[in-house]
Write a protein that holds these residues in place. Structure first.
Motif: not given
Length: 405
Positions: A56-59, A263-271, A343-350, A352-360
């Motif tokens: 996540e720190h080196v692209w 798993r992390f690619l799905r997280l990046e896409r969703y967040k 319904y009003t706010t999108w917060d991408s930072e939340l 990774p906190e909920m899914f630290p190992s990515g999305i199944p």
């Protein structure tokens, strides 16, 4: 973004050069920069390193070698890469792009490499044409054909015998072909392949040479039959269609790929599905709409009736509820009021906190949601109802629509 190597005097971004750096004189005058940099960059090489492992720190990693010196720094994301390639004096140096082989047991690595090579080709096109050399590191061949080939071992080797991490169904599309395909756009060297002026015979010959230099020759007539049959009138359209087809295929397969990278690619896409804040604008959806309008025929083979995309969106909303509900009050969290955070706010930072190992895998998302909502509770049923409602109306209409149970 890592510490930049040089500061062009024309740039407005803040530069952090080490103290007592002899190159700092280049930041003082444009004339000095132009005069000195030509000598400084003489016989220099810029190495661009693309790794398939998720970090996540080196692209992307940049190594700059000139004379007896070597400097290395990391670019954290695509935005960092765009800034680097826009400001670096590429015309005064040689660029070597190193693409490291993905691990076939972690198929998401191929998707990540595709994303990086596709993005790199896009950011290179607007700049002055640099001298680019592509290098693939590691063995991209496979000792045995994939299981999907059955007993067609001889045919597999006739077509190149290259590693295929993600089977493309009846079409054989090895990893090396996937990661090299975006660089075929550099043979066109246009920012918008859908609006290409008439191509001369000389330009088409250059494009054909580019095609043959990018891909392994053994079995190329079978693997790239459509691209080999393109003419100067159809070249841009065929290349764009091949890129969109590959992108949509990999995007769809990512939903169910095994491995930590997927798993992390799905997280990046969703967040990052929507922009942070209250606009509900989505670069992801805009890109999909552009692809589908450019090549509508592609989707018939990859995602008929857009069923996979629809399910991906419904699960996005379910997970969005799971991510936001701990930070909403009970009634606001359920969306009973206009100002509900859900319904009003999108917060991408939340995310990774909920899914630290990515999305199944998306087929397992319901099991994942049961971590937050116990089965049999009415709350879970209400969230399912919300997902269906949002899937019908979409987030752009939420300001004027209020759903009550």
């Amino acid at each position: 973004m890592g510490v930049p190597l040089l500061c062009h005097p024309n740039t407005t971004s803040q530069i952090h050069l080490p103290q007592e750096n002899p190159l700092s004189i280049l930041c003082t005058s444009r004339d000095l920069y132009n005069e000195i940099s030509s000598h400084l960059f003489s016989n220099s090489v810029q190495h661009v390193i693309l790794n398939p492992e998720y970090n996540e720190h080196v692209w992307m990693v940049i190594q700059f070698k000139f004379r007896a010196m070597e400097i290395e720094w990391a670019l954290g994301n695509r935005a960092d890469a765009e800034r680097h390639f826009q400001k670096f004096p590429h015309s005064k140096t040689t660029m070597i792009v190193h693409i490291n082989r993905p691990d076939p047991t972690d198929p998401g690595q191929l998707v990540l490499l595709w994303q990086k090579t596709n993005a790199l080709a896009e950011v290179l096109i607007p700049i002055a044409r640099p001298n680019i050399k592509l290098v693939t590191n590691g063995s991209w061949h496979s000792p045995n054909p994939p299981a999907s080939w059955g007993s067609d071992r001889d045919l597999f080797y006739q077509m190149g015998g290259l590693q295929e991490s993600i089977p493309f169904g009846p079409k054989y599309c090895p990893d090396k072909d996937v990661v090299m395909l975006p660089f075929l756009r550099l043979g066109l060297w246009v920012e918008d392949p859908t609006n290409v002026p008439a191509m001369s015979d000389e330009e088409f010959d250059i494009l054909r040479r580019c095609l043959f230099s990018l891909f392994d020759q053994k079995g190329i007539e079978h693997r790239l039959e459509k691209l080999l049959s393109m003419t100067k009138d159809t070249a841009a359209r065929e290349i764009e269609s091949a890129l969109i087809e590959t992108d949509l295929f990999l995007e769809t397969r990512t939903d169910e790929l095994a491995g930590i990278t997927a798993r992390f690619l799905r997280l990046e896409r969703y967040k990052n599905w929507f922009e942070d804040g209250r606009s509900w604008e989505s670069l992801y959806e805009a890109q999909l709409e552009k692809q589908l309008s450019t090549c509508p025929q592609v989707i018939t083979d990859i995602d008929p009736l857009l069923d996979r995309l629809s399910m991906r969106y419904v699960l996005l909303i379910l997970l969005h509820h799971a991510v936001c509900s701990p930070w909403s009050n009970l009634y606001g969290g359920l969306g009973r009021f206009d100002d509900s955070r859900i319904y009003t706010t999108w917060d991408s930072e939340l995310w990774p906190e909920m899914f630290p190992s990515g999305i199944p895998r998306l087929s397992n998302v319901q099991t994942c949601l049961l971590r937050f909502w116990r089965p049999g509770k009415d709350l879970f049923g209400k969230f399912l109802a919300y997902s269906k409602w949002l899937g019908r109306r979409g987030p752009r209409n939420l300001d004027s629509q209020l759903y009550t149970i």
